[in-house]
Design a protein around this motif. Structure first.
Motif, mmCIF file in Angstrom:
data_model
loop_
_atom_site.group_PDB
_atom_site.id
_atom_site.type_symbol
_atom_site.label_atom_id
_atom_site.label_comp_id
_atom_site.label_asym_id
_atom_site.label_seq_id
_atom_site.Cartn_x
_atom_site.Cartn_y
_atom_site.Cartn_z
ATOM 1 N N ILE A 183 -16.043 -80.330 43.478
ATOM 2 C CA ILE A 183 -16.504 -80.716 42.153
ATOM 3 C C ILE A 183 -15.734 -79.879 41.131
ATOM 4 C CG2 ILE A 183 -18.784 -81.308 43.061
ATOM 5 C CD1 ILE A 183 -19.862 -78.813 41.551
ATOM 6 N N SER A 184 -15.824 -80.219 39.867
ATOM 7 C CA SER A 184 -15.009 -79.563 38.835
ATOM 8 C C SER A 184 -15.285 -78.062 38.749
ATOM 9 C CB SER A 184 -15.262 -80.219 37.477
ATOM 10 O OG SER A 184 -16.626 -80.136 37.112
ATOM 11 N N ASP A 185 -16.530 -77.657 38.967
ATOM 12 C CA ASP A 185 -16.863 -76.226 38.913
ATOM 13 C C ASP A 185 -16.116 -75.449 39.989
ATOM 14 O OD1 ASP A 185 -19.220 -77.907 37.956
ATOM 15 O OD2 ASP A 185 -19.765 -75.930 37.173
ATOM 16 N N GLU A 186 -15.943 -76.059 41.154
ATOM 17 C CA GLU A 186 -15.215 -75.400 42.234
ATOM 18 C C GLU A 186 -13.722 -75.284 41.921
ATOM 19 O OE1 GLU A 186 -16.953 -76.394 46.440
ATOM 20 O OE2 GLU A 186 -17.158 -78.191 45.190
ATOM 21 N N VAL A 187 -13.190 -76.284 41.234
ATOM 22 C CA VAL A 187 -11.782 -76.220 40.835
ATOM 23 C C VAL A 187 -11.579 -75.059 39.867
ATOM 24 C CG1 VAL A 187 -9.882 -77.438 39.719
ATOM 25 C CG2 VAL A 187 -11.479 -78.696 41.183
ATOM 26 N N GLU A 188 -12.467 -74.931 38.888
ATOM 27 C CA GLU A 188 -12.379 -73.804 37.947
ATOM 28 C C GLU A 188 -12.488 -72.479 38.682
ATOM 29 O OE1 GLU A 188 -14.038 -74.689 33.656
ATOM 30 O OE2 GLU A 188 -15.528 -75.257 35.157
ATOM 31 N N GLU A 189 -13.394 -72.409 39.645
ATOM 32 C CA GLU A 189 -13.569 -71.195 40.435
ATOM 33 C C GLU A 189 -12.277 -70.839 41.152
ATOM 34 O OE1 GLU A 189 -16.957 -69.882 43.537
ATOM 35 O OE2 GLU A 189 -15.686 -71.523 44.240
ATOM 36 N N ARG A 190 -11.634 -71.833 41.772
ATOM 37 C CA ARG A 190 -10.375 -71.590 42.479
ATOM 38 C C ARG A 190 -9.306 -71.061 41.519
ATOM 39 N NH1 ARG A 190 -7.497 -73.039 47.319
ATOM 40 N NH2 ARG A 190 -5.399 -72.230 46.962
ATOM 41 N N SER A 200 -30.299 -87.739 45.959
ATOM 42 C CA SER A 200 -29.705 -86.741 46.863
ATOM 43 C C SER A 200 -28.358 -86.242 46.338
ATOM 44 C CB SER A 200 -29.537 -87.320 48.268
ATOM 45 O OG SER A 200 -28.644 -88.423 48.270
ATOM 46 N N TYR A 201 -27.582 -87.123 45.694
ATOM 47 C CA TYR A 201 -26.284 -86.699 45.157
ATOM 48 C C TYR A 201 -26.476 -85.726 44.002
ATOM 49 C CZ TYR A 201 -24.876 -90.941 47.669
ATOM 50 O OH TYR A 201 -24.688 -91.908 48.624
ATOM 51 N N GLN A 202 -27.446 -86.010 43.145
ATOM 52 C CA GLN A 202 -27.711 -85.127 42.015
ATOM 53 C C GLN A 202 -28.188 -83.764 42.519
ATOM 54 O OE1 GLN A 202 -27.421 -86.067 38.448
ATOM 55 N NE2 GLN A 202 -27.315 -83.834 38.508
ATOM 56 N N GLN A 203 -29.061 -83.774 43.531
ATOM 57 C CA GLN A 203 -29.540 -82.508 44.092
ATOM 58 C C GLN A 203 -28.388 -81.713 44.707
ATOM 59 O OE1 GLN A 203 -32.594 -83.757 46.840
ATOM 60 N NE2 GLN A 203 -34.206 -83.743 45.286
ATOM 61 N N ALA A 204 -27.511 -82.398 45.446
ATOM 62 C CA ALA A 204 -26.367 -81.723 46.062
ATOM 63 C C ALA A 204 -25.435 -81.167 44.989
ATOM 64 C CB ALA A 204 -25.611 -82.692 46.974
ATOM 65 N N PHE A 205 -25.193 -81.956 43.948
ATOM 66 C CA PHE A 205 -24.317 -81.532 42.855
ATOM 67 C C PHE A 205 -24.885 -80.304 42.148
ATOM 68 C CE2 PHE A 205 -23.166 -81.891 38.300
ATOM 69 C CZ PHE A 205 -21.790 -81.748 38.409
ATOM 70 N N ALA A 223 -24.793 -77.697 53.547
ATOM 71 C CA ALA A 223 -25.663 -78.873 53.546
ATOM 72 C C ALA A 223 -25.436 -79.712 52.293
ATOM 73 C CB ALA A 223 -27.123 -78.444 53.643
ATOM 74 N N ALA A 224 -25.304 -79.050 51.148
ATOM 75 C CA ALA A 224 -25.074 -79.775 49.900
ATOM 76 C C ALA A 224 -23.702 -80.458 49.912
ATOM 77 C CB ALA A 224 -25.183 -78.820 48.708
ATOM 78 N N HIS A 225 -22.703 -79.752 50.413
ATOM 79 C CA HIS A 225 -21.344 -80.302 50.469
ATOM 80 C C HIS A 225 -21.295 -81.524 51.388
ATOM 81 C CE1 HIS A 225 -16.997 -80.310 50.202
ATOM 82 N NE2 HIS A 225 -16.895 -80.263 51.514
ATOM 83 N N LYS A 226 -22.027 -81.464 52.499
ATOM 84 C CA LYS A 226 -22.054 -82.597 53.435
ATOM 85 C C LYS A 226 -22.598 -83.846 52.744
ATOM 86 C CE LYS A 226 -23.864 -83.987 57.979
ATOM 87 N NZ LYS A 226 -24.656 -83.566 59.159
ATOM 88 N N VAL A 227 -23.667 -83.692 51.990
ATOM 89 C CA VAL A 227 -24.255 -84.825 51.268
ATOM 90 C C VAL A 227 -23.270 -85.354 50.224
ATOM 91 C CG1 VAL A 227 -26.087 -85.524 49.674
ATOM 92 C CG2 VAL A 227 -26.624 -84.077 51.644
ATOM 93 N N TRP A 228 -22.636 -84.435 49.491
ATOM 94 C CA TRP A 228 -21.702 -84.834 48.434
ATOM 95 C C TRP A 228 -20.510 -85.603 49.018
ATOM 96 C CZ3 TRP A 228 -22.106 -85.389 43.465
ATOM 97 C CH2 TRP A 228 -20.962 -85.542 42.680
ATOM 98 N N VAL A 229 -19.933 -85.089 50.095
ATOM 99 C CA VAL A 229 -18.785 -85.754 50.722
ATOM 100 C C VAL A 229 -19.189 -87.121 51.259
ATOM 101 C CG1 VAL A 229 -17.104 -85.642 52.606
ATOM 102 C CG2 VAL A 229 -17.607 -83.595 51.269
ATOM 103 N N LYS A 230 -20.373 -87.203 51.852
ATOM 104 C CA LYS A 230 -20.847 -88.494 52.361
ATOM 105 C C LYS A 230 -20.950 -89.513 51.218
ATOM 106 C CE LYS A 230 -22.817 -91.146 55.588
ATOM 107 N NZ LYS A 230 -23.334 -92.289 54.829
#
Length: 728
Positions: A283-290, A371-376, A556-563
């Motif tokens: 997600i965009s937050d992870e890109v900024e983190e990287r 579920s996507y909103q919760q994972a995000f 667990a959150a990443h798995k839901v998001w990728v799915k």
């Protein structure tokens, strides 16, 4: 009718445009990619590229050394990869007297081929999608933390169970690797065979194999012959074996045919290899983190280290040879980090990511699925919580772990354990602990000092790195050794480094030998280098613990998001592929130029003329060997020249490559070898996070240049004789 045909044409064009993106699983090619590959120019059946139960091109592509790709180019185990992939082995055999890095190396017969200690080559025998089996195992096995579905240790056990249940034949050289894909939504088992008797056959001088060095790295146009040759050996029965003088070249089941017909603009090409890591589902937050942690630290810390190292390397050939591979490895991803951050901003990748995630969140909302909103929300919260400790961890790793070779002390973990068990004033217990420590030090001492033969270089690097680390981490947050530096050395980190090398038992061989003659636990407990090392270890532990709680629910959150991302793509009719994870993949596209900026056009190939234009005898990066200049001036290119008489060197394709693809074979539509992938372009470094086919290119050595150097430059025509070459 015209309107319908127009829409159909647009749909096909969209599908073709998408085809360039993807690091495809070979097992999915028939269902997902075969039709598009044929449309683009594949002339052979997809079963000749990859087959579940027959020999195919896959069987000639190997994992080289664990971090690169190689290809088998003769029936007797001759292997082609990049010069930079073989760099460590070339360095291993180099000395001031035999400087193969500078002069190159060519074995003129089998007896001259040099064994490479520690180098391994891995064949992929089978690839099995065993998702249902793993999911069934997860349902019945205990998994209190809910993380077994990604645990390598757990998956190793599942792989063993599956192999026994399916009666898969295992040998001492067989390796089973079960990996999770798509965040744990699918599972593939790789059955592999590992060979450990690998011998160096040929390598051009660095002035050819590394032409352009750091300046040209990750850039286009390029004129580098980035290749090296090795051979796989086996026992007399053709089985994998450790090095033995009477081992013989491996009789392989598949080797590649080489095509000298060359490439033209818009030619179809495909690549097989072992791409290392990418992060397309961030997600965009992870890109900024990287950008702000890993890339930031690689850019600034490595830059400081490399400046010191290069100054020392230019002073002394022995120093240059010793640090050559370490410097090259550091510089590679230093420039990658700079280019990636620049590209992410220039191409607006954060905005693209935000648009993608908003689309998925809207899809979930429409379906009444939160579920996507919760994972995000979970991922965003995790990123926010771990940002500070991750930043600190990267600073420690880059400045004090990766950069300081002298901190690789001999089995310090064992010594630390021994010291921690010291029994107060119990002299008998202290004697046992000291004896254990001495055994560890005696066993590893000689090896340690052999690995750090230039203490003055290490001292100079350490002084710079401590200052760099302190410049990015506030005083109250620094690792504990800085309390000692601030109090005992009045904040002078240079004085602390000098004390390490002057007084530590690891500061010099003389100090070590003196300690071993009169050892004491008191000396070990107060040793400056040991205290420094323990402080680094403690700092890494604290940052890891600080992130552990934050990361607890990430998988667990990443798995839901990728799915969710997978489902959304499939609903749109878009083929899907998992993130790279060092497993065998295929990518395809075309030979294409590109326009990096307004008014700037880069052609799709380079020639030897470009190397002559870049030549600078006063700059080590752009020196051209005298013999190569002679061949160029005489136009003595043999059968390897282009139709217009010029000597091709490199070309670019718009395939989806990343680190680990180095050394990958580049095939034409007939499945014949036309080149070897070795790099990407600067404008395409964002590809690890977001692929842009308009700007991302893979740089490849033209196979004609490789053979020209082997034949005309090195005079190793005996190697040409064992190849399977076609003219068209």
């Amino acid at each position: 009718m015209r309107k319908q045909l127009f829409i159909a044409a647009l749909s096909l064009a969209a599908l073709t445009a998408q085809a360039d993106e993807g690091m495809w699983m070979l097992t999915d090619l028939r269902a997902q990619n075969a039709a598009v590959m044929r449309e683009l120019g594949l002339e052979i059946p997809i079963e000749q590229v990859y087959s579940d139960n027959a020999i195919s091109l896959k069987d000639a592509v190997v994992h080289f050394g664990g971090g690169c790709t190689g290809e088998i180019i003769s029936s007797e185990g001759l292997l082609l990869t990049n010069h930079h992939c073989g760099y460590g082995a070339i360095q291993q055999h180099s000395s001031v007297e035999h400087d193969y890095l500078t002069d190159g190396f060519w074995a003129m017969n089998r007896n001259e081929e040099l064994p490479c200690e520690g180098l391994k080559v891995t064949f992929i025998d089978r690839i099995l999608d065993i998702t249902p089996y793993v999911q069934a195992q997860l349902k019945v096995d205990e998994d209190p933390q809910g993380t077994n579905y990604l645990s390598p240790k757990y998956l190793e056990k599942v792989a063993d169970r599956f192999a026994k249940a399916e009666k898969i034949e295992l040998t001492p050289a067989t390796r089973l690797e079960l990996k999770a894909f798509y965040g744990g939504n699918r599972y593939y088992l790789f059955v592999k065979t590992v060979y450990s008797d690998i011998r160096m056959v040929g390598a051009p001088p660095s002035s050819i194999g590394k032409f352009g060095a750091d300046t040209d790295n990750w850039m286009w146009p390029r004129q580098t012959g980035d290749f090296s040759l090795f051979r796989i050996y086996a026992d007399k029965d053709g089985k994998p074996a450790e090095y033995a003088k009477d081992n013989v070249p491996l009789k392989v089941k598949k080797h590649l045919k080489i095509n000298l017909g060359g490439i033209e603009k818009n030619d179809f090409a495909f690549v097989m290899g072992f791409p290392g890591r990418n992060w397309r589902y961030m997600i965009s937050d992870e890109v900024e983190e990287r950008m702000q942690t890993t890339n930031f630290m690689r850019h600034h810390v490595r830059g400081d280290r490399q400046e010191v190292l290069m100054a020392e390397m230019l002073k002394d050939p022995a120093v240059r040879i010793h640090y050559a591979s370490k410097y090259a490895s550091s510089a590679n991803y230093w420039k990658n980090a700079i280019g990636m951050n620049e590209g992410l901003v220039r191409l607006g990748v954060l905005d693209t990511k935000r648009a993608q995630q908003e689309k998925l969140l809207a899809r979930g909302s429409e379906k009444g699925d939160n579920s996507y909103q919760q994972a995000f929300d979970q991922i965003r919260s995790i990123v926010q919580q771990r940002r500070a400790p991750l930043y600190h961890q990267q600073a420690i790793n880059e400045a004090l772990v990766t950069a300081l070779d002298f901190m690789k002390l001999p089995s310090t973990k064992e010594v630390a354990v021994a010291l921690s068990k010291k029994g107060g004033k119990d002299s008998q217990k202290e004697g046992e602990v000291l004896q254990k420590a001495l055994e560890v030090l005696q066993k590893n001492g000689e090896k340690y000092f052999a690995s750090v033969p230039f203490p003055e270089v290490e001292r100079a690097v350490a002084k710079k790195m401590l200052k760099t680390y302190a410049g990015y981490i506030p005083q109250e947050e620094r690792i504990s050794i800085f309390k000692v530096i601030d109090t005992r050395f009045k904040g002078d980190s240079d004085a602390f480094v000098d004390a390490c090398f002057k007084y530590s038992i690891f500061g010099s061989k003389e100090n070590f030998d003196k300690f071993m003659r009169r050892p004491s636990l008191n000396t070990l407990e107060k040793d400056w280098m040991l205290l420094f090392k323990y402080s680094i270890t403690d700092g890494l532990l604290k940052t890891a613990l600080a992130m552990e709680q934050a990361n607890k629910n990430y998988d667990a959150a990443h798995k839901v998001w990728v799915k969710g991302m997978m489902d959304m793509k499939q609903e749109n009719g878009t083929p899907i592929y998992p993130d790279a994870n060092s497993t065998l993949r295929l990518t395809y596209g075309k030979v294409r130029p590109y326009e990096p900026a307004d008014g700037v056009v880069y052609d799709y190939y380079t020639t030897l003329k470009g190397a002559m234009e870049k030549e600078d005898p006063n700059n080590w990066e752009f020196v051209v060997p005298a013999k190569l200049k002679q061949l160029y001036q005489a136009k003595d290119f043999g059968r390897y020249a282009m139709k217009n008489g010029e000597m091709p060197v490199c070309f670019i394709i718009d395939t989806d490559n990343t680190g680990g693809n180095s050394g990958s074979p580049v095939f034409n539509g007939k499945g014949e070898l036309i080149g070897t992938g070795f790099d990407r372009n600067y404008e395409g470094l964002t590809g690890d996070i977001a692929f842009r086919p308009s700007s991302q290119r893979a740089a490849c050595v033209d196979i004609r240049y490789t053979l020209f150097i082997i034949d005309k430059y090195a005079g190793a025509s005996h190697l040409i004789d064992e190849l399977d070459i076609v003219a068209e």
